[in-house]
Design a protein around this motif. Structure first.
Motif, PDB file in Angstrom:
ATOM      1  N   PHE A 173       1.810  -8.990 -11.378  1.00  0.00           N
ATOM      2  CA  PHE A 173       1.468  -7.580 -10.632  1.00  0.00           C
ATOM      3  C   PHE A 173       0.314  -6.786 -11.069  1.00  0.00           C
ATOM      4  CE2 PHE A 173       6.146  -7.042  -8.944  1.00  0.00           C
ATOM      5  CZ  PHE A 173       6.067  -8.378  -8.490  1.00  0.00           C
ATOM      6  N   THR A 174      -0.637  -6.260  -9.975  1.00  0.00           N
ATOM      7  CA  THR A 174      -1.473  -5.439 -10.486  1.00  0.00           C
ATOM      8  C   THR A 174      -1.417  -4.092  -9.553  1.00  0.00           C
ATOM      9  OG1 THR A 174      -2.823  -7.344 -10.878  1.00  0.00           O
ATOM     10  CG2 THR A 174      -4.055  -5.125 -10.571  1.00  0.00           C
ATOM     11  N   ILE A 175      -1.582  -2.970 -10.179  1.00  0.00           N
ATOM     12  CA  ILE A 175      -1.578  -1.619  -9.703  1.00  0.00           C
ATOM     13  C   ILE A 175      -2.996  -1.019  -9.413  1.00  0.00           C
ATOM     14  CG2 ILE A 175      -0.650   0.751 -10.011  1.00  0.00           C
ATOM     15  CD1 ILE A 175       1.940  -0.204 -11.173  1.00  0.00           C
ATOM     16  N   SER A 176      -3.388  -0.456  -8.548  1.00  0.00           N
ATOM     17  CA  SER A 176      -4.670  -0.097  -8.599  1.00  0.00           C
ATOM     18  C   SER A 176      -4.736   1.400  -7.408  1.00  0.00           C
ATOM     19  CB  SER A 176      -5.861  -1.095  -7.761  1.00  0.00           C
ATOM     20  OG  SER A 176      -5.335  -1.614  -6.687  1.00  0.00           O
ATOM     21  N   ARG A 177      -5.617   1.956  -7.326  1.00  0.00           N
ATOM     22  CA  ARG A 177      -5.792   3.023  -6.498  1.00  0.00           C
ATOM     23  C   ARG A 177      -7.335   3.278  -5.920  1.00  0.00           C
ATOM     24  NH1 ARG A 177      -8.743   4.315 -10.386  1.00  0.00           N
ATOM     25  NH2 ARG A 177      -8.787   6.247 -11.316  1.00  0.00           N
ATOM     26  N   ASP A 178      -7.497   3.723  -4.655  1.00  0.00           N
ATOM     27  CA  ASP A 178      -8.422   4.130  -4.215  1.00  0.00           C
ATOM     28  C   ASP A 178      -8.566   5.596  -4.018  1.00  0.00           C
ATOM     29  OD1 ASP A 178     -10.631   4.507  -2.281  1.00  0.00           O
ATOM     30  OD2 ASP A 178     -10.603   2.496  -1.420  1.00  0.00           O
ATOM     31  N   ILE A 179      -9.163   6.230  -4.901  1.00  0.00           N
ATOM     32  CA  ILE A 179      -9.318   7.785  -4.826  1.00  0.00           C
ATOM     33  C   ILE A 179      -9.819   8.512  -3.501  1.00  0.00           C
ATOM     34  CG2 ILE A 179     -10.284   9.654  -6.019  1.00  0.00           C
ATOM     35  CD1 ILE A 179     -10.048   8.371  -8.648  1.00  0.00           C
ATOM     36  N   ALA A 180     -10.775   7.462  -2.980  1.00  0.00           N
ATOM     37  CA  ALA A 180     -11.465   8.262  -1.715  1.00  0.00           C
ATOM     38  C   ALA A 180     -10.407   7.909  -0.644  1.00  0.00           C
ATOM     39  CB  ALA A 180     -12.712   7.372  -1.460  1.00  0.00           C
ATOM     40  N   LYS A 181      -9.518   7.172  -0.555  1.00  0.00           N
ATOM     41  CA  LYS A 181      -8.614   6.925   0.441  1.00  0.00           C
ATOM     42  C   LYS A 181      -7.397   7.542   0.167  1.00  0.00           C
ATOM     43  CE  LYS A 181     -10.619   2.584   2.072  1.00  0.00           C
ATOM     44  NZ  LYS A 181     -10.279   1.110   2.576  1.00  0.00           N
ATOM     45  N   ASN A 182      -7.183   7.933  -1.192  1.00  0.00           N
ATOM     46  CA  ASN A 182      -5.850   8.832  -1.424  1.00  0.00           C
ATOM     47  C   ASN A 182      -4.607   7.463  -1.278  1.00  0.00           C
ATOM     48  OD1 ASN A 182      -5.065  10.666  -2.846  1.00  0.00           O
ATOM     49  ND2 ASN A 182      -4.143  11.565  -1.038  1.00  0.00           N
ATOM     50  N   THR A 183      -4.960   6.233  -1.622  1.00  0.00           N
ATOM     51  CA  THR A 183      -4.037   5.132  -1.537  1.00  0.00           C
ATOM     52  C   THR A 183      -3.733   4.462  -2.677  1.00  0.00           C
ATOM     53  OG1 THR A 183      -4.611   5.104   0.886  1.00  0.00           O
ATOM     54  CG2 THR A 183      -3.488   3.309  -0.209  1.00  0.00           C
ATOM     55  N   GLY A 184      -2.600   4.028  -2.858  1.00  0.00           N
ATOM     56  CA  GLY A 184      -2.279   3.267  -4.084  1.00  0.00           C
ATOM     57  C   GLY A 184      -1.959   1.972  -3.729  1.00  0.00           C
ATOM     58  N   TYR A 185      -2.056   0.769  -4.657  1.00  0.00           N
ATOM     59  CA  TYR A 185      -1.825  -0.440  -4.064  1.00  0.00           C
ATOM     60  C   TYR A 185      -1.057  -1.116  -5.136  1.00  0.00           C
ATOM     61  CZ  TYR A 185      -5.539   0.397  -0.882  1.00  0.00           C
ATOM     62  OH  TYR A 185      -6.520   1.158  -0.271  1.00  0.00           O
ATOM     63  N   LEU A 186      -0.157  -2.132  -4.826  1.00  0.00           N
ATOM     64  CA  LEU A 186       0.514  -3.034  -5.732  1.00  0.00           C
ATOM     65  C   LEU A 186       0.497  -4.497  -5.352  1.00  0.00           C
ATOM     66  CD1 LEU A 186       2.588  -3.655  -7.859  1.00  0.00           C
ATOM     67  CD2 LEU A 186       4.496  -3.358  -6.394  1.00  0.00           C
ATOM     68  N   SER A 241       0.912  -1.154   0.067  1.00  0.00           N
ATOM     69  CA  SER A 241      -0.003  -0.111   0.046  1.00  0.00           C
ATOM     70  C   SER A 241       0.670   1.355   0.066  1.00  0.00           C
ATOM     71  CB  SER A 241      -0.955  -0.128   1.271  1.00  0.00           C
ATOM     72  OG  SER A 241      -1.879  -1.168   1.101  1.00  0.00           O
ATOM     73  N   CYS A 242       0.292   2.535  -0.730  1.00  0.00           N
ATOM     74  CA  CYS A 242       1.004   3.739  -0.576  1.00  0.00           C
ATOM     75  C   CYS A 242       0.008   4.503  -0.299  1.00  0.00           C
ATOM     76  CB  CYS A 242       1.631   4.023  -2.058  1.00  0.00           C
ATOM     77  SG  CYS A 242       2.350   5.251  -2.395  1.00  0.00           S
ATOM     78  N   ALA A 243       0.103   5.100   0.998  1.00  0.00           N
ATOM     79  CA  ALA A 243      -0.887   6.152   1.557  1.00  0.00           C
ATOM     80  C   ALA A 243      -0.361   7.759   1.348  1.00  0.00           C
ATOM     81  CB  ALA A 243      -1.218   5.840   2.902  1.00  0.00           C
ATOM     82  N   ALA A 244      -1.094   8.270   0.807  1.00  0.00           N
ATOM     83  CA  ALA A 244      -0.665   9.720   0.432  1.00  0.00           C
ATOM     84  C   ALA A 244      -1.373  10.736   1.634  1.00  0.00           C
ATOM     85  CB  ALA A 244      -0.985  10.069  -1.176  1.00  0.00           C
ATOM     86  N   SER A 245      -0.474  11.644   1.929  1.00  0.00           N
ATOM     87  CA  SER A 245      -1.009  12.517   2.844  1.00  0.00           C
ATOM     88  C   SER A 245      -0.655  13.970   2.423  1.00  0.00           C
ATOM     89  CB  SER A 245      -0.720  12.491   4.285  1.00  0.00           C
ATOM     90  OG  SER A 245       0.723  12.687   4.349  1.00  0.00           O
ATOM     91  N   GLY A 246      -1.307  15.115   2.920  1.00  0.00           N
ATOM     92  CA  GLY A 246      -0.949  16.485   2.391  1.00  0.00           C
ATOM     93  C   GLY A 246      -1.748  16.443   1.121  1.00  0.00           C
ATOM     94  N   ARG A 247      -1.480  17.211  -0.049  1.00  0.00           N
ATOM     95  CA  ARG A 247      -2.077  17.308  -1.256  1.00  0.00           C
ATOM     96  C   ARG A 247      -2.470  15.804  -1.874  1.00  0.00           C
ATOM     97  NH1 ARG A 247       1.111  21.358  -4.834  1.00  0.00           N
ATOM     98  NH2 ARG A 247      -0.765  21.149  -6.323  1.00  0.00           N
ATOM     99  N   THR A 248      -3.489  15.877  -2.526  1.00  0.00           N
ATOM    100  CA  THR A 248      -3.879  14.537  -3.154  1.00  0.00           C
ATOM    101  C   THR A 248      -2.975  14.288  -4.333  1.00  0.00           C
ATOM    102  OG1 THR A 248      -5.539  15.589  -4.530  1.00  0.00           O
ATOM    103  CG2 THR A 248      -6.377  14.983  -2.438  1.00  0.00           C
ATOM    104  N   PHE A 249      -3.149  13.125  -4.935  1.00  0.00           N
ATOM    105  CA  PHE A 249      -2.452  12.336  -6.025  1.00  0.00           C
ATOM    106  C   PHE A 249      -3.161  12.978  -7.274  1.00  0.00           C
ATOM    107  CE2 PHE A 249       0.526   9.361  -5.249  1.00  0.00           C
ATOM    108  CZ  PHE A 249       0.179   8.589  -4.244  1.00  0.00           C
ATOM    109  N   SER A 250      -4.277  13.800  -7.198  1.00  0.00           N
ATOM    110  CA  SER A 250      -5.120  13.966  -8.481  1.00  0.00           C
ATOM    111  C   SER A 250      -4.489  14.615  -9.565  1.00  0.00           C
ATOM    112  CB  SER A 250      -6.226  14.733  -7.894  1.00  0.00           C
ATOM    113  OG  SER A 250      -5.769  15.985  -7.664  1.00  0.00           O
ATOM    114  N   ARG A 251      -3.449  15.358  -9.370  1.00  0.00           N
ATOM    115  CA  ARG A 251      -2.513  15.886 -10.330  1.00  0.00           C
ATOM    116  C   ARG A 251      -1.414  14.795 -10.855  1.00  0.00           C
ATOM    117  NH1 ARG A 251      -0.612  21.454  -8.447  1.00  0.00           N
ATOM    118  NH2 ARG A 251       0.389  21.370 -10.559  1.00  0.00           N
ATOM    119  N   TYR A 252      -1.171  13.912 -10.279  1.00  0.00           N
ATOM    120  CA  TYR A 252      -0.106  12.927 -10.701  1.00  0.00           C
ATOM    121  C   TYR A 252      -0.120  11.628 -11.025  1.00  0.00           C
ATOM    122  CZ  TYR A 252       1.848  16.484  -7.218  1.00  0.00           C
ATOM    123  OH  TYR A 252       2.291  17.479  -6.499  1.00  0.00           O
ATOM    124  N   ALA A 253       0.541  11.037 -11.461  1.00  0.00           N
ATOM    125  CA  ALA A 253       0.799   9.671 -11.577  1.00  0.00           C
ATOM    126  C   ALA A 253       1.456   9.103 -10.449  1.00  0.00           C
ATOM    127  CB  ALA A 253       1.548   9.334 -13.008  1.00  0.00           C
TER     128      ALA A 253
END
Length: 121
Positions: free
Chosen positions: A68-81, A21-33
């Motif tokens: 491998f599968t990459i996914s993300r949960d926008i509501a949680k601002n978290t990515g997964y591998l 898991s990759c949890a983001a804090s601060g600004r959201t991932f929305s502008r990023y890859a």
């Protein structure tokens, strides 16, 4: 500024699975890859795959395609591998990163601290 924290690494036997898991804090991932990289001892950091945060279409390195599968949960601002059918050569320190996209480390300006994945044979 985005801060990233990885979790989920560990020791697993060959053929096993792990989910990072990759949890983001601060600004959201929305502008990023969001990308996942890995680095084994004595080797360069290599891209495992990436996902555009808004479009959500993942791309993978040939070495992990189909496993491998990459996914993300926008509501949680978290990515997964999700890593399946792990092999000893997958052993490395795994990092998530946020940036402008692409498979190169230079296009990512925010990195997590890394999480160790060890696959025993």
């Amino acid at each position: 500024q985005v801060q990233l924290v990885e979790s989920g690494g560990g020791l697993v036997q060959a053929g096993g699975s792990l989910r990072l898991s990759c949890a983001a804090s601060g600004r959201t991932f929305s502008r990023y890859a969001m990308a996942w990289f890995r680095q084994a001892p004595g080797k360069e950091r290599e891209n495992v795959g990436l996902i555009s945060w808004i479009g959500g279409v993942p791309r993978y390195a040939d070495s992990v395609q189909g496993r491998f599968t990459i996914s993300r949960d926008i509501a949680k601002n978290t990515g997964y591998l999700q890593m399946n059918d792990l092999k000893p050569e997958d052993t490395a320190l795994y990092y998530c990163a946020a940036g402008m996209g692409g498979p190169y480390t230079t296009t990512y300006d925010t990195w997590g601290q890394g999480t160790q994945v060890t696959v025993s044979s």
